[in-house]
Design an enzyme around this catalytic site. Structure first.
Site, PDB file in Angstrom:
ATOM      1  N   ARG A  19       0.834  -1.207   0.000  1.00 42.68           N
ATOM      2  CA  ARG A  19       0.000   0.000   0.000  1.00 42.68           C
ATOM      3  C   ARG A  19       0.871   1.260   0.000  1.00 42.68           C
ATOM      4  O   ARG A  19       2.022   1.244   0.448  1.00 42.68           O
ATOM      5  CB  ARG A  19      -0.984  -0.007   1.159  1.00 42.68           C
ATOM      6  N   GLU A  52      -3.132   5.877   4.209  1.00 44.48           N
ATOM      7  CA  GLU A  52      -2.717   4.897   3.203  1.00 44.48           C
ATOM      8  C   GLU A  52      -3.778   4.704   2.120  1.00 44.48           C
ATOM      9  O   GLU A  52      -4.978   4.797   2.406  1.00 44.48           O
ATOM     10  CB  GLU A  52      -2.490   3.531   3.877  1.00 44.48           C
ATOM     11  N   LYS A  66      -8.956   1.310  -1.071  1.00 45.67           N
ATOM     12  CA  LYS A  66      -9.417   1.816   0.232  1.00 45.67           C
ATOM     13  C   LYS A  66      -8.511   2.956   0.652  1.00 45.67           C
ATOM     14  O   LYS A  66      -7.293   2.886   0.439  1.00 45.67           O
ATOM     15  CB  LYS A  66      -9.390   0.687   1.269  1.00 45.67           C
ATOM     16  N   THR A  76      -8.949   5.532  16.039  1.00 39.82           N
ATOM     17  CA  THR A  76      -7.601   5.231  15.551  1.00 39.82           C
ATOM     18  C   THR A  76      -7.629   4.960  14.048  1.00 39.82           C
ATOM     19  O   THR A  76      -6.777   5.446  13.305  1.00 39.82           O
ATOM     20  CB  THR A  76      -7.043   3.997  16.297  1.00 39.82           C
ATOM     21  N   THR A 131      -3.335  -4.064  19.725  1.00 39.95           N
ATOM     22  CA  THR A 131      -3.108  -2.831  20.483  1.00 39.95           C
ATOM     23  C   THR A 131      -2.667  -1.737  19.508  1.00 39.95           C
ATOM     24  O   THR A 131      -2.252  -2.033  18.386  1.00 39.95           O
ATOM     25  CB  THR A 131      -2.012  -3.042  21.536  1.00 39.95           C
ATOM     26  N   GLY A 139      -2.166  -5.730  15.547  1.00 39.50           N
ATOM     27  CA  GLY A 139      -1.939  -4.304  15.815  1.00 39.50           C
ATOM     28  C   GLY A 139      -0.682  -3.716  15.193  1.00 39.50           C
ATOM     29  O   GLY A 139      -0.654  -2.541  14.858  1.00 39.50           O
ATOM     30  N   GLY A 140       0.366  -4.532  15.020  1.00 34.54           N
ATOM     31  CA  GLY A 140       1.603  -4.011  14.425  1.00 34.54           C
ATOM     32  C   GLY A 140       1.441  -3.977  12.922  1.00 34.54           C
ATOM     33  O   GLY A 140       1.483  -5.014  12.270  1.00 34.54           O
ATOM     34  N   ASP A 141       1.227  -2.796  12.368  1.00 35.85           N
ATOM     35  CA  ASP A 141       0.887  -2.749  10.946  1.00 35.85           C
ATOM     36  C   ASP A 141       1.483  -1.546  10.232  1.00 35.85           C
ATOM     37  O   ASP A 141       0.969  -1.115   9.211  1.00 35.85           O
ATOM     38  CB  ASP A 141      -0.643  -2.790  10.755  1.00 35.85           C
ATOM     39  N   VAL A 169      -1.293  -7.538   8.566  1.00 32.75           N
ATOM     40  CA  VAL A 169      -1.183  -6.082   8.413  1.00 32.75           C
ATOM     41  C   VAL A 169      -2.390  -5.510   7.672  1.00 32.75           C
ATOM     42  O   VAL A 169      -2.639  -4.310   7.714  1.00 32.75           O
ATOM     43  CB  VAL A 169       0.130  -5.659   7.682  1.00 32.75           C
TER      44      VAL A 169
HETATM   45  P1  NAD Z   1      -8.027   1.362  19.371  1.00 31.35           P
HETATM   46  O1  NAD Z   1      -7.191   2.574  19.589  1.00 31.35           O
HETATM   47  O2  NAD Z   1      -9.512   1.513  19.337  1.00 31.35           O
HETATM   48  O3  NAD Z   1      -7.686   0.241  20.466  1.00 31.35           O
HETATM   49  C1  NAD Z   1      -6.375  -0.096  20.816  1.00 31.35           C
HETATM   50  C2  NAD Z   1      -6.368  -0.546  22.272  1.00 31.35           C
HETATM   51  O4  NAD Z   1      -5.049  -1.020  22.580  1.00 31.35           O
HETATM   52  C3  NAD Z   1      -6.702   0.568  23.271  1.00 31.35           C
HETATM   53  O5  NAD Z   1      -7.814   0.201  24.048  1.00 31.35           O
HETATM   54  C4  NAD Z   1      -5.411   0.696  24.098  1.00 31.35           C
HETATM   55  O6  NAD Z   1      -5.652   1.034  25.451  1.00 31.35           O
HETATM   56  C5  NAD Z   1      -4.830  -0.710  23.952  1.00 31.35           C
HETATM   57  N1  NAD Z   1      -3.382  -0.798  24.249  1.00 31.35           N
HETATM   58  C6  NAD Z   1      -2.385   0.034  23.856  1.00 31.35           C
HETATM   59  N2  NAD Z   1      -1.200  -0.413  24.331  1.00 31.35           N
HETATM   60  C7  NAD Z   1      -1.449  -1.562  25.006  1.00 31.35           C
HETATM   61  C8  NAD Z   1      -0.657  -2.500  25.703  1.00 31.35           C
HETATM   62  N3  NAD Z   1       0.670  -2.320  25.826  1.00 31.35           N
HETATM   63  N4  NAD Z   1      -1.252  -3.587  26.271  1.00 31.35           N
HETATM   64  C9  NAD Z   1      -2.588  -3.771  26.179  1.00 31.35           C
HETATM   65  N5  NAD Z   1      -3.413  -2.912  25.522  1.00 31.35           N
HETATM   66  C10 NAD Z   1      -2.855  -1.817  24.947  1.00 31.35           C
HETATM   67  O7  NAD Z   1      -7.508   0.732  17.990  1.00 31.35           O
HETATM   68  P2  NAD Z   1      -8.203  -0.365  17.066  1.00 31.35           P
HETATM   69  O8  NAD Z   1      -9.052   0.279  16.012  1.00 31.35           O
HETATM   70  O9  NAD Z   1      -8.798  -1.439  17.925  1.00 31.35           O
HETATM   71  O10 NAD Z   1      -6.919  -0.922  16.303  1.00 31.35           O
HETATM   72  C11 NAD Z   1      -5.903  -1.599  17.017  1.00 31.35           C
HETATM   73  C12 NAD Z   1      -4.700  -1.786  16.142  1.00 31.35           C
HETATM   74  O11 NAD Z   1      -5.002  -2.652  15.051  1.00 31.35           O
HETATM   75  C13 NAD Z   1      -4.192  -0.476  15.506  1.00 31.35           C
HETATM   76  O12 NAD Z   1      -2.797  -0.445  15.646  1.00 31.35           O
HETATM   77  C14 NAD Z   1      -4.587  -0.601  14.055  1.00 31.35           C
HETATM   78  O13 NAD Z   1      -3.698   0.087  13.206  1.00 31.35           O
HETATM   79  C15 NAD Z   1      -4.514  -2.099  13.850  1.00 31.35           C
HETATM   80  N6  NAD Z   1      -5.348  -2.604  12.761  1.00 31.35           N
HETATM   81  C16 NAD Z   1      -4.819  -3.583  11.984  1.00 31.35           C
HETATM   82  C17 NAD Z   1      -5.581  -4.118  10.968  1.00 31.35           C
HETATM   83  C18 NAD Z   1      -5.035  -5.234  10.144  1.00 31.35           C
HETATM   84  O14 NAD Z   1      -5.614  -5.585   9.120  1.00 31.35           O
HETATM   85  N7  NAD Z   1      -3.970  -5.861  10.555  1.00 31.35           N
HETATM   86  C19 NAD Z   1      -6.874  -3.639  10.706  1.00 31.35           C
HETATM   87  C20 NAD Z   1      -7.398  -2.661  11.555  1.00 31.35           C
HETATM   88  C21 NAD Z   1      -6.622  -2.157  12.581  1.00 31.35           C
END
Ligand code: NAD
Length: 353
Positions: A53, A64, A77, A92, A209, A233-235, A301
């Site tokens: 992307r 992105e 997207k 987020t 996260t 979460g790591g993306d 990701v």
């Molecule tokens: P969000 O901000 O709504 O929720 C993230 C949560 O993580 C929060 O409640 C926060 O308190 C918690 N957090 C942060 N650090 C932490 C830790 N050390 N231990 C435990 N909890 C912790 O975000 P979201 O919309 O739920 O998205 C989460 C992640 O997923 C983002 O980084 C996003 O970029 C990623 N994501 C990835 C994909 C994918 O396809 N891989 C798709 C959507 C989102």
């Protein structure tokens, strides 16, 4: 002024209409259907145009564009990732997308994709777990209880038979929100106060996260043999969740290596560290879980084909429903080469009115 032709009116799915569509179908059923759509498109992976992307980074986030095409349809997207947004009451991740007809280049759908991204991400997680997790997995840990969390838990229930979800977030309010939302949905929900407690007895560990740093949500000693990790979460560059030692002993499965090497957990590894593409497991070209003791990792990701599948699925679901409105988005002069004449006639019509 003449009214636009049918082709010039583009179905638009607003957030309100997406929610009504999902509720009409059922949230779990929608994720099962999306997983099937994604699985079908992963089986014909070589037919798609693929590119990592296009990302525009700032210190606090990323915006992105995610394009792909199968030769018949083209989709993209727009999505952001801003972990600090929630402090201002903003999300987020937000997104919208477009599906177009390759033959004419005309868009055939424009849709909100914030809800659709949560659904397709959860569907992809559960699809990966269906192919990689231990068959008898009934307990999952959900670390990070933000916007994606409930979708992730319910997709694992619907597609993999998960019965218990163990929640942990550094913010207890997020865990309370997640517990309340999941109550009465057929899962045993356990709120935990540490990540260690959350992973007790879990065969599937999902990390979701948000923090733009090299975080260590799981250390090597926390992960026992035979577990499936779903790292969501790591993306993006500089944003990971797992200690490198876990990666060194896990069987690693990814969506599209050229993108995951930049954005995923494997950005911590050498560029030639072996990984398996999930589509190859699904199509039978590669082995999934090797044995019961192996740690498998889906280094998620999010890839453009998942969004393409989701947009096409929504496009099909819309037929015969009222869950969209038609947008006058494409200029549609009677003579296609007389765009200026259309403007002149509009000017005359405005003067008369
Ligand atoms: P969000 O901000 O709504 O929720 C993230 C949560 O993580 C929060 O409640 C926060 O308190 C918690 N957090 C942060 N650090 C932490 C830790 N050390 N231990 C435990 N909890 C912790 O975000 P979201 O919309 O739920 O998205 C989460 C992640 O997923 C983002 O980084 C996003 O970029 C990623 N994501 C990835 C994909 C994918 O396809 N891989 C798709 C959507 C989102």
């Amino acid at each position: 002024m003449s009214s636009p032709s049918r082709q010039a009116l583009v179905p638009f799915v607003s957030v309100e209409h997406m929610m009504r569509l999902v509720l009409h179908i059922g949230v779990e059923q929608m994720m099962v259907d999306l997983a099937h759509a994604i699985e079908a498109d992963f089986r014909r992976w070589p037919e798609f145009d693929k590119t990592p992307r296009v990302a525009s980074h700032s210190d606090i986030g990323v915006i992105e564009l995610m394009p792909t095409s199968d030769g018949q349809h083209y989709g993209f997207k727009y999505v952001n990732g801003h972990p600090s947004n929630t402090r201002q009451g903003l999300q987020t991740v937000t997104a919208f997308g477009v599906l177009a007809d390759v033959a004419t280049g005309y868009p055939v759908l424009i849709s909100e994709m914030t809800i659709l991204t949560a659904l397709r991400t959860a569907a992809t997680s559960a699809l990966a777990a269906k192919w990689l997790a231990p068959r008898d997995a009934r307990v999952m840990a959900m670390i990070g209880n933000g916007a994606q969390a409930e979708f992730q838990a319910l997709a694992m229930k619907a597609l993999c038979g998960i019965e218990e979800v163990r929640l942990y977030d550094i913010d207890p309010a997020a865990t309370r929100k997640c517990s309340a939302n999941l109550a009465g949905r057929g899962l045993r929900v356990i709120a935990c106060t540490t990540a260690e407690e959350a992973i007790l007895g879990a065969q599937i560990i999902t990390t979701c996260t948000a923090d733009k740093q090299y975080a260590t949500i799981l250390t090597d000693n926390m992960v026992g043999g035979g577990v499936h990790i779903n790292a969501v979460g790591g993306d993006c560059p500089g944003k990971t969740e797992l200690h490198r030692d876990i990666l060194l002993r896990a069987g690693i499965f990814v969506e599209y290596p050229p993108q995951t090497r930049i954005e995923g957990e494997i950005q911590q590894l050498d560029p030639d560290h072996p990984v398996t593409e999930l589509w190859q497991v699904i199509s039978g070209a590669a082995l999934g879980r090797r044995d019961a003791g192996q740690v498998t990792l889906f280094d998620s990701v999010g890839f453009a084909i998942e969004d393409f599948s989701a947009l096409r699925h929504v496009h099909q679901c819309l037929q015969g429903t009222g869950f969209f409105q038609e947008l006058d988005m494409i200029a549609d002069p009677d003579d296609p080469r007389d765009l200026f004449g259309m403007l002149c006639r509009a000017e005359a019509a405005v003067r008369v009115a």
